[in-house]
Design a protein around this motif. Sequence first.
Motif, PDB file in Angstrom:
ATOM      1  N   GLY A  13      17.275  -1.143 -47.483  1.00  0.00           N
ATOM      2  CA  GLY A  13      16.479  -0.171 -46.615  1.00  0.00           C
ATOM      3  C   GLY A  13      16.753  -0.043 -45.166  1.00  0.00           C
ATOM      4  N   GLU A  14      18.442  -0.370 -44.573  1.00  0.00           N
ATOM      5  CA  GLU A  14      18.377  -0.371 -43.119  1.00  0.00           C
ATOM      6  C   GLU A  14      18.744   0.782 -42.671  1.00  0.00           C
ATOM      7  OE1 GLU A  14      19.615  -4.962 -42.568  1.00  0.00           O
ATOM      8  OE2 GLU A  14      21.064  -3.717 -43.253  1.00  0.00           O
ATOM      9  N   GLY A  15      18.316   2.115 -43.312  1.00  0.00           N
ATOM     10  CA  GLY A  15      18.431   3.309 -42.986  1.00  0.00           C
ATOM     11  C   GLY A  15      20.219   4.307 -42.958  1.00  0.00           C
ATOM     12  N   ILE A  16      20.444   3.227 -44.161  1.00  0.00           N
ATOM     13  CA  ILE A  16      22.049   3.570 -44.349  1.00  0.00           C
ATOM     14  C   ILE A  16      21.926   5.039 -45.729  1.00  0.00           C
ATOM     15  CG2 ILE A  16      24.658   3.185 -45.233  1.00  0.00           C
ATOM     16  CD1 ILE A  16      23.313   1.919 -42.376  1.00  0.00           C
ATOM     17  N   GLY A  17      20.687   4.690 -46.427  1.00  0.00           N
ATOM     18  CA  GLY A  17      20.676   5.467 -47.300  1.00  0.00           C
ATOM     19  C   GLY A  17      21.762   5.648 -48.463  1.00  0.00           C
ATOM     20  N   ASN A  18      22.220   4.248 -48.480  1.00  0.00           N
ATOM     21  CA  ASN A  18      23.196   4.110 -49.905  1.00  0.00           C
ATOM     22  C   ASN A  18      22.469   3.465 -50.450  1.00  0.00           C
ATOM     23  OD1 ASN A  18      23.233   1.689 -48.378  1.00  0.00           O
ATOM     24  ND2 ASN A  18      25.216   1.657 -47.764  1.00  0.00           N
ATOM     25  N   GLU A  19      21.500   3.138 -51.206  1.00  0.00           N
ATOM     26  CA  GLU A  19      20.383   2.481 -51.803  1.00  0.00           C
ATOM     27  C   GLU A  19      20.554   3.042 -53.397  1.00  0.00           C
ATOM     28  OE1 GLU A  19      19.329   1.613 -47.767  1.00  0.00           O
ATOM     29  OE2 GLU A  19      19.151   2.930 -49.090  1.00  0.00           O
ATOM     30  N   PRO A  20      20.646   4.059 -53.968  1.00  0.00           N
ATOM     31  CA  PRO A  20      20.963   4.101 -54.905  1.00  0.00           C
ATOM     32  C   PRO A  20      22.371   3.831 -55.566  1.00  0.00           C
ATOM     33  CG  PRO A  20      19.819   6.515 -53.719  1.00  0.00           C
ATOM     34  CD  PRO A  20      19.772   5.516 -53.151  1.00  0.00           C
ATOM     35  N   ASP A  21      22.847   4.290 -54.844  1.00  0.00           N
ATOM     36  CA  ASP A  21      24.547   3.850 -55.302  1.00  0.00           C
ATOM     37  C   ASP A  21      24.592   2.003 -55.431  1.00  0.00           C
ATOM     38  OD1 ASP A  21      25.603   6.757 -55.363  1.00  0.00           O
ATOM     39  OD2 ASP A  21      25.587   6.401 -52.952  1.00  0.00           O
ATOM     40  N   LEU A  22      24.238   1.026 -54.741  1.00  0.00           N
ATOM     41  CA  LEU A  22      24.185  -0.117 -54.377  1.00  0.00           C
ATOM     42  C   LEU A  22      23.445  -1.023 -55.850  1.00  0.00           C
ATOM     43  CD1 LEU A  22      24.552  -0.610 -50.926  1.00  0.00           C
ATOM     44  CD2 LEU A  22      26.315   0.163 -52.020  1.00  0.00           C
ATOM     45  N   PHE A  23      22.085  -0.164 -56.395  1.00  0.00           N
ATOM     46  CA  PHE A  23      21.344  -1.369 -56.252  1.00  0.00           C
ATOM     47  C   PHE A  23      22.125  -1.719 -58.201  1.00  0.00           C
ATOM     48  CE2 PHE A  23      18.616  -1.277 -53.800  1.00  0.00           C
ATOM     49  CZ  PHE A  23      17.455  -1.929 -53.620  1.00  0.00           C
ATOM     50  N   PRO A  24      22.872   0.013 -58.488  1.00  0.00           N
ATOM     51  CA  PRO A  24      23.009  -0.862 -60.193  1.00  0.00           C
ATOM     52  C   PRO A  24      23.959  -1.965 -60.190  1.00  0.00           C
ATOM     53  CG  PRO A  24      23.151   1.579 -59.491  1.00  0.00           C
ATOM     54  CD  PRO A  24      22.719   0.412 -58.525  1.00  0.00           C
ATOM     55  N   MET A  25      25.118  -2.913 -58.918  1.00  0.00           N
ATOM     56  CA  MET A  25      25.465  -3.313 -59.558  1.00  0.00           C
ATOM     57  C   MET A  25      25.746  -4.722 -58.676  1.00  0.00           C
ATOM     58  SD  MET A  25      29.218  -0.483 -58.509  1.00  0.00           S
ATOM     59  CE  MET A  25      28.342  -0.111 -56.524  1.00  0.00           C
ATOM     60  N   ILE A  26      24.103  -4.494 -57.749  1.00  0.00           N
ATOM     61  CA  ILE A  26      24.345  -5.994 -57.893  1.00  0.00           C
ATOM     62  C   ILE A  26      22.994  -6.676 -57.964  1.00  0.00           C
ATOM     63  CG2 ILE A  26      24.458  -4.858 -54.631  1.00  0.00           C
ATOM     64  CD1 ILE A  26      21.623  -4.729 -54.573  1.00  0.00           C
ATOM     65  N   SER A  27      22.813  -7.472 -57.846  1.00  0.00           N
ATOM     66  CA  SER A  27      21.758  -9.314 -58.948  1.00  0.00           C
ATOM     67  C   SER A  27      20.453  -9.615 -57.788  1.00  0.00           C
ATOM     68  CB  SER A  27      22.494  -9.634 -59.479  1.00  0.00           C
ATOM     69  OG  SER A  27      23.569 -10.337 -58.417  1.00  0.00           O
ATOM     70  N   SER A  28      20.487  -8.928 -56.775  1.00  0.00           N
ATOM     71  CA  SER A  28      18.943  -9.406 -55.605  1.00  0.00           C
ATOM     72  C   SER A  28      18.868  -8.219 -54.667  1.00  0.00           C
ATOM     73  CB  SER A  28      19.048 -11.106 -55.750  1.00  0.00           C
ATOM     74  OG  SER A  28      20.228 -11.612 -54.673  1.00  0.00           O
ATOM     75  N   CYS A  29      18.611  -8.481 -53.696  1.00  0.00           N
ATOM     76  CA  CYS A  29      18.126  -7.105 -53.360  1.00  0.00           C
ATOM     77  C   CYS A  29      17.412  -8.021 -51.513  1.00  0.00           C
ATOM     78  CB  CYS A  29      17.912  -6.086 -53.329  1.00  0.00           C
ATOM     79  SG  CYS A  29      16.369  -5.893 -53.106  1.00  0.00           S
ATOM     80  N   ASN A  30      17.588  -7.718 -50.552  1.00  0.00           N
ATOM     81  CA  ASN A  30      16.696  -8.286 -49.235  1.00  0.00           C
ATOM     82  C   ASN A  30      16.560  -6.453 -48.245  1.00  0.00           C
ATOM     83  OD1 ASN A  30      18.385 -10.896 -50.013  1.00  0.00           O
ATOM     84  ND2 ASN A  30      20.031  -9.395 -49.395  1.00  0.00           N
ATOM     85  N   ILE A  31      15.402  -6.905 -48.842  1.00  0.00           N
ATOM     86  CA  ILE A  31      15.129  -5.497 -48.102  1.00  0.00           C
ATOM     87  C   ILE A  31      14.046  -5.325 -46.838  1.00  0.00           C
ATOM     88  CG2 ILE A  31      13.527  -3.944 -48.724  1.00  0.00           C
ATOM     89  CD1 ILE A  31      12.773  -4.518 -51.874  1.00  0.00           C
ATOM     90  N   ALA A  32      14.753  -4.678 -45.502  1.00  0.00           N
ATOM     91  CA  ALA A  32      14.213  -4.272 -44.052  1.00  0.00           C
ATOM     92  C   ALA A  32      12.987  -4.180 -43.926  1.00  0.00           C
ATOM     93  CB  ALA A  32      15.151  -3.570 -43.382  1.00  0.00           C
ATOM     94  N   CYS A  33      12.235  -5.189 -43.568  1.00  0.00           N
ATOM     95  CA  CYS A  33      10.882  -4.495 -43.810  1.00  0.00           C
ATOM     96  C   CYS A  33       9.817  -5.177 -42.235  1.00  0.00           C
ATOM     97  CB  CYS A  33       9.946  -6.408 -44.164  1.00  0.00           C
ATOM     98  SG  CYS A  33      10.428  -7.982 -44.088  1.00  0.00           S
ATOM     99  N   GLY A  34      10.457  -4.122 -41.789  1.00  0.00           N
ATOM    100  CA  GLY A  34      10.211  -3.658 -40.229  1.00  0.00           C
ATOM    101  C   GLY A  34      10.461  -4.598 -38.867  1.00  0.00           C
ATOM    102  N   GLY A  35      10.907  -4.974 -38.656  1.00  0.00           N
ATOM    103  CA  GLY A  35      11.693  -5.412 -37.914  1.00  0.00           C
ATOM    104  C   GLY A  35      12.774  -5.256 -37.201  1.00  0.00           C
ATOM    105  N   HIS A  36      13.818  -5.338 -38.101  1.00  0.00           N
ATOM    106  CA  HIS A  36      14.937  -4.595 -36.925  1.00  0.00           C
ATOM    107  C   HIS A  36      15.335  -3.077 -37.814  1.00  0.00           C
ATOM    108  CE1 HIS A  36      16.578  -6.285 -41.129  1.00  0.00           C
ATOM    109  NE2 HIS A  36      17.212  -5.021 -40.963  1.00  0.00           N
TER     110      HIS A  36
END
Length: 247
Positions: A13-36
């Motif tokens: 969620g940091e502006g890279i836009g690659n999340e649809p590719d990454l999520f099928p391969m990970i088990s937990s995520c850390n989502i940016a929430c407006g600070g950085h």
Amino acid sequence: MNKRKIDINCDVGEGIGNEPDLFPMISSCNIACGGHAGSKETIRQCLELALKFNVSIGAHPSYPDRENFGRISMDISDDDLIRSISDQMKLFMIECNYLGATLHHIKPHGALYNDIAKNQHLAKVFLSAIIRYKKNVVLYVPFGSIIEKLAIASNFKIWREAFADRNYTNDLNLVSRKQKNALISNGKDVLNHLLLMYNEKEVRTVNGERIPIQADTFCIHGDTPTAFQILMYITEHLSEYNLQAKP
């Protein structure tokens, strides 16, 4: 034989836009929430992916510093930092509640993560900012850090985190991103780095030393240019070591 479970987390969620590719391969995520980085829209998009792919959901608050992507220490008052972290978590929880998503963990980002690992006062301030989530949420912390010790003493649930795509110094600090050898960008090298930490509870530093380390979760940064290739390689080869990242 049942495979051993290993938790692979990713900053998203940091502006890279690659999340649809990454999520099928990970088990937990850390989502940016407006600070950085991050917004209501990107939080919701990442939450939807997490729900779709059964990924544990984490908030990734930071210093309120979008200009520097939260990677530079800030001279900020305690009250202003608490207010910022609270606002970031509020924005995040609004989207969680809207989608019926459950918050699993909190992982501070960048310079804030590094600063509370070493600064006792700042660590206490951060813990006070997230105190309302203490009962049900895990806090991701670096092994041997001040925030680890204070969190345990304050009865926070913790997972110790290590970085699979970053090199370490002998004092278990991450090599500065200003250095050419800060990142590990080759999938095979990342997997070897991870396996040593997971199996032997040691990390090989840039000086070639093997230093004790403990970790419950291993991070691949979503903004690492080769993040997708790294995760593809890890996913393909984990089973050779009787490991799996996905349920």
